[in-house]
Scaffold this motif. Sequence first.
Motif, PDB file in Angstrom:
ATOM      1  N   LEU A 121       0.842  -1.195   0.000  1.00 18.74           N
ATOM      2  CA  LEU A 121       0.000   0.000   0.000  1.00 18.74           C
ATOM      3  C   LEU A 121       0.877   1.246   0.000  1.00 18.74           C
ATOM      4  N   ASN A 221     -11.713   0.068  -0.794  1.00 16.49           N
ATOM      5  CA  ASN A 221     -10.315  -0.332  -0.835  1.00 16.49           C
ATOM      6  C   ASN A 221      -9.435   0.901  -0.694  1.00 16.49           C
ATOM      7  N   SER A 223      -6.250   3.027  -1.322  1.00 18.30           N
ATOM      8  CA  SER A 223      -5.286   3.075  -2.418  1.00 18.30           C
ATOM      9  C   SER A 223      -3.989   3.762  -2.040  1.00 18.30           C
ATOM     10  N   ARG A 224      -4.046   4.669  -1.070  1.00 15.78           N
ATOM     11  CA  ARG A 224      -2.847   5.422  -0.697  1.00 15.78           C
ATOM     12  C   ARG A 224      -3.041   6.030   0.687  1.00 15.78           C
ATOM     13  N   ALA A 233      -9.805   3.934  -3.301  1.00 13.03           N
ATOM     14  CA  ALA A 233      -9.742   3.715  -4.745  1.00 13.03           C
ATOM     15  C   ALA A 233     -10.849   4.458  -5.480  1.00 13.03           C
TER      16      ALA A 233
END
Length: 725
Positions: A121, A221, A223-224, A233
């Motif tokens: 991640l 989810n 994403s960052r 996401a």
Amino acid sequence: MDMERPLTRDLVLIGGGHTHALVLRMWGMDPLAGARVTLINPGPTSPYTGMLPGYVAGHYTREQLDIDLVRLARFAGARIVFDKAAGIDAAGKLVHLEGRAPIRYDIASLDIGVTADLPSLAGFAEHAHSVKPLGPFAGAWQDFLERPAPRAACVVIGGGVAGAEIALAMAHRLQAAGRAGVTVTLLEAGTEILPAAGKRTRRILASALSRYGVRVVTGVNVSRISEGAVELADGQTFASDFAVSTAGARAYPWLASTGLALTQGFVDVGKDLRTSTDPDIFAVGDCAHLTHAPRPKAGVFAVREAPALFHNLKAALSGQSLRGYAPQSDYLKLISAGEKSAVAEKHSVTLSGRWLWSLKDRIDSDFMARLSNLPAMTPAPAPAVRALDDEAVGREEMLCGGCGSKVGRDVLAEALAGRRPAMRADTLAGVGDDAAVLQSGGRLQVISTDHLRAFTQDPYLLAQIAAVHALGDVWAMGAAPQAALLSITLPRMSERMQAATLSEIVAAVSRVLGEAGADLVGGHTSVGEELSVGLTVTGLLDRPAIGLAGARPGDALVLTKPIGTGVILAAEMRGLARGSDVVSALSSMQRPLAAASRLLAPTAHAMTDVTGFGLAGHLMNILEASGVVARLSLADVPVLHGAESLSAQRVRSSIWQANARLGARVSRPASALGDLLYDPQTAGGLLAAVPAANVPALLAEFHTAGEPIFLIGEILEGAPRINAD
């Protein structure tokens, strides 16, 4: 440890998880003669899983959360190595470590737990934390709480039971503390949170999350993770001052290179807890996969494995029969709900309430009490008749290791009083200073010798500190280390254990000498009752040696290490010291004095290293040689954490009484801090008398070099004495 029988087998426990902690306690009660036990763990403590949500919520302190592995190791007669395992060479029977030489084993056991980090991640390593391993997470949470901030936005990744518990605990702690702008967000990739819990359990915990205002977001989810935000996401962004992952359990990657059979990264073990691949390696706790009875990752199984592992380790080391471990089919799940309330689930029955928190607290507290309230071992009976002892007073203390086992300053002075003067013209200075000074060709050379009686079961650590300690005399004279001879006494052990132990000692000494620019050029070995390590060291001088004489009225007194190693080591022998304080003391002892010597040498009028005679004794050596008085500011004398409180408990190193005979010439408050002036040090700091005008520049130079230095007093005119206020 029974030294009447030689050591013949090495047992290495890799990781300080709950199973290994219990095995250490059992080993202390019923050890196996001839076996040497080593525990490898990154730190001195191991947090208890069951109390983590309560710690996050503020119901427990960090001290209540942590299992003290140092005390357990001392109780078990085991050595503890503060490092992380990085690999296992099964063919060579070696455990490879991140920061030191490998450790040999005959039988090894893995209890290293799991991790919940998300390495793939983006931004996780820089801006988030994993709930496992527990120690770093607990430390990060405490740091976050102590950080002043206009808001407190927390994000928990993973909506299982652990995620819900942590989210509730965070919300409770932050709201109870009155933190402004509190938001806690729980993110779950699935369509619902708590997928493994029963319907009623899920409903109760969902209600608690709602009551605390925890925002629950499912079907997403991450994403960052960036500084201050968690990005999804689908483009959503959540403010985040503290992000933590509880998303599942992941095995440590290095296990894949061991050659052991694995299931999803976890070590396959059979009924006897031995690995499927290698009968000499066991695995327990979350890092193990029970091939005969797969179970979820839960601390209860680790606790229940301990008796079977203890029996089987002893059996494997002694050639006896092993026995199987059969885990229960279900277990009582007690889930914290933020406040002092809990939810209980077993066999599809769910209950909740404050009384269940009391039950959970009692279970957890009883477990911790087993590992902290260690039984006192019965000492050998005293002989009915023994020789008269005119010096019995003060000899009640256990004989310490390190410099706590030296002879007293006055005894040594009396023994050396009748020595003959140097006969050789190239012997420029001899007995009485830190090192002898010799003329060697066109250069000056210093030579000294020192050795340490073992205060730790770890030969590598002892050797490191012995090398730093011996080089202290060279550095105190302002010389550059040149060469060393190594003298080792090993306890009785098998030849292959001798070879492994000598290898560790030589590696440690070579490392210290190499960093100091010196060579190990030879030495001597012998076998005796206990381990001791000593070195004869030489150094070269490009300027006149700095001795004890030369301190002048108006000089400032500076010290480069805190004091307190003697009382901490004495307390550790008795099982009284906190593991974190022991590690702090050991770290101080391992720090070389090369940089401090280099910075002090150009201006110091007199210098010595503070070792067995304590700060008062070594300062008095300077005062007597220089014919001056010292004034110490006790408040400015640096002290290792835990040392003053142990001194207040009247813990004493065995040479303390002899050091305190200086009392007639030392004016000091009758206090625990004042008593530490007589505390013997091992590998202590440099004590120097320097011109007062040079102090500001000197302090700046030390700061730039990242070296500690403390201004602790001044030199005055008068007959030698110490005035401490």
